[in-house]
Scaffold this motif. Sequence first.
Motif, mmCIF file in Angstrom:
data_model
loop_
_atom_site.group_PDB
_atom_site.id
_atom_site.type_symbol
_atom_site.label_atom_id
_atom_site.label_comp_id
_atom_site.label_asym_id
_atom_site.label_seq_id
_atom_site.Cartn_x
_atom_site.Cartn_y
_atom_site.Cartn_z
ATOM 1 N N SER A 71 0.855 -1.191 0.000
ATOM 2 C CA SER A 71 0.000 0.000 0.000
ATOM 3 C C SER A 71 0.886 1.235 0.000
ATOM 4 C CB SER A 71 -0.948 0.006 1.208
ATOM 5 O OG SER A 71 -0.232 0.173 2.410
ATOM 6 N N GLY A 72 0.321 2.341 -0.444
ATOM 7 C CA GLY A 72 1.093 3.574 -0.515
ATOM 8 C C GLY A 72 2.043 3.559 -1.702
ATOM 9 N N CYS A 73 3.139 4.266 -1.545
ATOM 10 C CA CYS A 73 4.123 4.375 -2.623
ATOM 11 C C CYS A 73 5.510 4.538 -2.018
ATOM 12 C CB CYS A 73 3.781 5.582 -3.500
ATOM 13 S SG CYS A 73 4.892 5.803 -4.902
ATOM 14 N N LEU A 74 6.431 3.692 -2.443
ATOM 15 C CA LEU A 74 7.830 3.830 -2.053
ATOM 16 C C LEU A 74 8.521 4.614 -3.163
ATOM 17 C CD1 LEU A 74 10.115 3.040 -0.067
ATOM 18 C CD2 LEU A 74 10.571 1.099 -1.576
ATOM 19 N N GLU A 75 9.195 5.702 -2.791
ATOM 20 C CA GLU A 75 9.937 6.486 -3.761
ATOM 21 C C GLU A 75 11.423 6.322 -3.483
ATOM 22 O OE1 GLU A 75 8.463 10.423 -4.793
ATOM 23 O OE2 GLU A 75 6.807 10.092 -3.386
ATOM 24 N N GLU A 76 12.233 6.595 -4.495
ATOM 25 C CA GLU A 76 13.671 6.520 -4.263
ATOM 26 C C GLU A 76 14.436 7.320 -5.295
ATOM 27 O OE1 GLU A 76 14.538 2.317 -4.368
ATOM 28 O OE2 GLU A 76 15.087 2.453 -6.461
ATOM 29 N N PHE A 77 15.634 7.715 -4.864
ATOM 30 C CA PHE A 77 16.618 8.296 -5.755
ATOM 31 C C PHE A 77 17.610 7.185 -6.037
ATOM 32 C CE2 PHE A 77 15.363 12.166 -3.223
ATOM 33 C CZ PHE A 77 14.531 12.673 -4.203
ATOM 34 N N LYS A 108 9.427 5.575 -8.564
ATOM 35 C CA LYS A 108 8.298 5.321 -7.667
ATOM 36 C C LYS A 108 7.841 3.884 -7.848
ATOM 37 C CE LYS A 108 6.544 10.036 -7.612
ATOM 38 N NZ LYS A 108 5.355 10.882 -7.744
ATOM 39 N N VAL A 109 7.544 3.226 -6.714
ATOM 40 C CA VAL A 109 7.015 1.865 -6.730
ATOM 41 C C VAL A 109 5.679 1.920 -5.990
ATOM 42 C CG1 VAL A 109 7.481 -0.558 -6.238
ATOM 43 C CG2 VAL A 109 9.398 1.005 -6.602
ATOM 44 N N SER A 110 4.586 1.976 -6.735
ATOM 45 C CA SER A 110 3.246 2.132 -6.165
ATOM 46 C C SER A 110 2.680 0.790 -5.704
ATOM 47 C CB SER A 110 2.323 2.753 -7.207
ATOM 48 O OG SER A 110 2.795 4.031 -7.570
ATOM 49 N N ALA A 111 1.573 0.852 -4.966
ATOM 50 C CA ALA A 111 0.903 -0.362 -4.483
ATOM 51 C C ALA A 111 0.660 -1.323 -5.634
ATOM 52 C CB ALA A 111 -0.413 -0.002 -3.796
ATOM 53 N N GLY A 112 1.011 -2.582 -5.414
ATOM 54 C CA GLY A 112 0.843 -3.611 -6.430
ATOM 55 C C GLY A 112 2.028 -3.736 -7.374
ATOM 56 N N GLU A 113 3.038 -2.893 -7.206
ATOM 57 C CA GLU A 113 4.234 -2.966 -8.040
ATOM 58 C C GLU A 113 5.389 -3.540 -7.233
ATOM 59 O OE1 GLU A 113 3.251 0.782 -10.990
ATOM 60 O OE2 GLU A 113 4.779 1.040 -9.450
ATOM 61 N N CYS A 114 6.385 -4.062 -7.942
ATOM 62 C CA CYS A 114 7.530 -4.664 -7.267
ATOM 63 C C CYS A 114 8.831 -4.114 -7.823
ATOM 64 C CB CYS A 114 7.491 -6.172 -7.417
ATOM 65 S SG CYS A 114 7.573 -6.705 -9.132
ATOM 66 N N LYS A 129 5.397 12.931 1.811
ATOM 67 C CA LYS A 129 5.188 13.733 3.024
ATOM 68 C C LYS A 129 3.922 13.359 3.777
ATOM 69 C CE LYS A 129 7.706 17.669 1.290
ATOM 70 N NZ LYS A 129 7.641 18.996 0.728
ATOM 71 N N ASP A 130 2.874 12.955 3.062
ATOM 72 C CA ASP A 130 1.617 12.659 3.738
ATOM 73 C C ASP A 130 1.065 11.287 3.390
ATOM 74 O OD1 ASP A 130 1.267 13.569 1.171
ATOM 75 O OD2 ASP A 130 -0.445 14.840 1.630
ATOM 76 N N LYS A 131 1.945 10.352 2.986
ATOM 77 C CA LYS A 131 1.480 9.001 2.650
ATOM 78 C C LYS A 131 2.358 7.949 3.317
ATOM 79 C CE LYS A 131 -0.771 9.843 -1.730
ATOM 80 N NZ LYS A 131 -0.954 9.367 -3.075
ATOM 81 N N HIS A 132 1.720 7.005 3.979
ATOM 82 C CA HIS A 132 2.443 5.857 4.537
ATOM 83 C C HIS A 132 2.748 4.881 3.409
ATOM 84 C CE1 HIS A 132 -1.337 3.774 4.021
ATOM 85 N NE2 HIS A 132 -0.672 2.647 4.207
ATOM 86 N N CYS A 133 3.483 3.839 3.742
ATOM 87 C CA CYS A 133 3.807 2.819 2.753
ATOM 88 C C CYS A 133 3.980 1.490 3.491
ATOM 89 C CB CYS A 133 5.100 3.197 2.035
ATOM 90 S SG CYS A 133 5.561 2.082 0.721
ATOM 91 N N ALA A 134 3.405 0.424 2.956
ATOM 92 C CA ALA A 134 3.579 -0.920 3.513
ATOM 93 C C ALA A 134 4.283 -1.778 2.465
ATOM 94 C CB ALA A 134 2.227 -1.530 3.883
ATOM 95 N N LEU A 135 5.325 -2.479 2.895
ATOM 96 C CA LEU A 135 6.143 -3.277 1.989
ATOM 97 C C LEU A 135 6.247 -4.717 2.475
ATOM 98 C CD1 LEU A 135 9.271 -0.910 1.758
ATOM 99 C CD2 LEU A 135 7.248 -0.892 0.293
ATOM 100 N N LEU A 136 6.403 -5.621 1.537
ATOM 101 C CA LEU A 136 6.803 -6.996 1.810
ATOM 102 C C LEU A 136 8.183 -7.129 1.176
ATOM 103 C CD1 LEU A 136 6.172 -9.855 2.859
ATOM 104 C CD2 LEU A 136 5.207 -10.344 0.600
#
Length: 164
Positions: A71-77, A108-114, A129-136
Motif C-alpha cells: 500500500s502507498g508508494c515507495l519512492e527513491e533516488f 516510484k514503486v506504487s501499491a501492487g508494483e515490485c 510527506k503525507d502518505k504511509h507505505c507498507a512493503l513486503l
Amino acid sequence: RRNTPRHLMRRIEPQWKSALVWIQKKGELDDFLETGLSNGRKLRLQVMMLPPGLYFKIHAHPNIEFELTLSGCLEEFRFLFRVPAEELKGNSPSGPNITQQHVFEHCKVSAGECMINAIGSVHQSFTGKDKHCALLVLWSGCHANTRPENVSCSDDRLQPSSGW
C-alpha cells in the motif's frame, strides 16, 4: 474491479519476471536458488510499515532484495552506478562515496508494483510527506550505508543525514 487480487497479480507477475531475468543475467539468482544465500548472506521475509516523510540512509545493497509495495508508494533516488559485490562483504560494509558526478533518477514503486535491488545497487528510499507505505521485503537486513560526510552531491532532493 481494478484492485482485486487477480488484477494485482496480472500487474505484478510481468514485473517480477522482467526483474528476475535481469538479475539472472548477472548470476545473482542462481547463487540464491542454489545456496539460499545472496553474496554470502541469508535472506529473510519482512513486512515493513513506513510512516509518511521517512527517508532511509543512502545505501548500497550487499545482496539482492525483493520488494513488493502493498500500500502507498515507495519512492527513491536510484544512482546509475553499482558497487562491485566484492566490496560489500563482511558484517558491516560501508556505502560508497557519492560525488557531484554520480547521477541518479527518481523512481516510484506504487501499491501492487515490485522492485528487485541487485547486488551493488545504490539508492535512497523514502515515503511521501503525507502518505504511509507498507512493503513486503525479502532481504538480509543489511545495507552498506553511506555516511553523510561521504556525500558531496549538492542536489537538494537527497537527504544524506537522514537516519543517522
